[in-house]
Design a protein around this motif. Structure first.
Motif, mmCIF file in Angstrom:
data_model
loop_
_atom_site.group_PDB
_atom_site.id
_atom_site.type_symbol
_atom_site.label_atom_id
_atom_site.label_comp_id
_atom_site.label_asym_id
_atom_site.label_seq_id
_atom_site.Cartn_x
_atom_site.Cartn_y
_atom_site.Cartn_z
ATOM 1 N N TYR A 4 -10.557 -0.989 -4.987
ATOM 2 C CA TYR A 4 -9.206 -1.420 -4.649
ATOM 3 C C TYR A 4 -9.005 -2.925 -4.781
ATOM 4 O O TYR A 4 -7.939 -3.375 -5.126
ATOM 5 C CB TYR A 4 -8.844 -0.990 -3.225
ATOM 6 C CG TYR A 4 -8.825 0.502 -3.064
ATOM 7 C CD1 TYR A 4 -7.752 1.246 -3.522
ATOM 8 C CD2 TYR A 4 -9.890 1.165 -2.488
ATOM 9 C CE1 TYR A 4 -7.733 2.631 -3.410
ATOM 10 C CE2 TYR A 4 -9.881 2.551 -2.365
ATOM 11 C CZ TYR A 4 -8.797 3.268 -2.818
ATOM 12 O OH TYR A 4 -8.803 4.628 -2.708
ATOM 13 N N ASN A 5 -10.004 -3.730 -4.495
ATOM 14 C CA ASN A 5 -9.808 -5.176 -4.487
ATOM 15 C C ASN A 5 -10.327 -5.861 -5.743
ATOM 16 O O ASN A 5 -10.421 -7.073 -5.792
ATOM 17 C CB ASN A 5 -10.452 -5.795 -3.247
ATOM 18 C CG ASN A 5 -11.955 -5.597 -3.222
ATOM 19 O OD1 ASN A 5 -12.539 -5.051 -4.151
ATOM 20 N ND2 ASN A 5 -12.598 -6.050 -2.166
ATOM 21 N N LYS A 6 -10.694 -5.100 -6.763
ATOM 22 C CA LYS A 6 -11.161 -5.594 -8.055
ATOM 23 C C LYS A 6 -12.470 -6.379 -7.959
ATOM 24 O O LYS A 6 -12.811 -7.124 -8.843
ATOM 25 C CB LYS A 6 -10.088 -6.400 -8.758
ATOM 26 C CG LYS A 6 -8.835 -5.583 -9.042
ATOM 27 C CD LYS A 6 -8.360 -5.777 -10.412
ATOM 28 C CE LYS A 6 -7.156 -4.874 -10.659
ATOM 29 N NZ LYS A 6 -6.644 -5.006 -11.965
ATOM 30 N N LEU A 7 -13.208 -6.221 -6.859
ATOM 31 C CA LEU A 7 -14.554 -6.767 -6.745
ATOM 32 C C LEU A 7 -15.477 -5.579 -6.500
ATOM 33 O O LEU A 7 -15.421 -4.948 -5.452
ATOM 34 C CB LEU A 7 -14.669 -7.773 -5.610
ATOM 35 C CG LEU A 7 -16.042 -8.387 -5.411
ATOM 36 C CD1 LEU A 7 -16.430 -9.238 -6.620
ATOM 37 C CD2 LEU A 7 -16.097 -9.226 -4.162
ATOM 38 N N LEU A 8 -16.275 -5.259 -7.495
ATOM 39 C CA LEU A 8 -17.182 -4.123 -7.403
ATOM 40 C C LEU A 8 -18.500 -4.607 -6.825
ATOM 41 O O LEU A 8 -19.120 -5.532 -7.345
ATOM 42 C CB LEU A 8 -17.407 -3.518 -8.788
ATOM 43 C CG LEU A 8 -18.392 -2.353 -8.875
ATOM 44 C CD1 LEU A 8 -17.906 -1.175 -8.042
ATOM 45 C CD2 LEU A 8 -18.587 -1.945 -10.320
#
Length: 74
Positions: A4-8
């Motif tokens: 969801y926050n584009k940080l995997l």
């Protein structure tokens, strides 16, 4: 795996001297690729902010081990 926050963030069980990673779309086109040298902690973080919403595949390799997973950017 939904992101969801584009940080995997991926927690690895082993330390690696080098980690190679690729993120590809459903057509197989590589969107992001790189390597991290002297990787010493168990948490790998990849910035996915340059990718649009959709489904991707992430491939991580190191020390002859391979992790492949499907991710969905929401």
């Amino acid at each position: 795996m939904n992101v969801y926050n584009k940080l995997l963030q991926i927690k690895l069980q082993d330390n690696f001297d080098q980690v190679n990673y690729e993120i590809s779309d459903l057509t197989g086109r590589i969107c992001i690729a790189g390597k991290i040298l002297n990787y010493q902690n168990n948490l790998l973080e990849l910035d996915l902010s340059s990718l649009s919403k959709g489904t991707y595949f992430v491939r991580i390799s190191g020390k002859q081990k391979l992790l492949t997973a499907k991710i969905i950017l929401d």
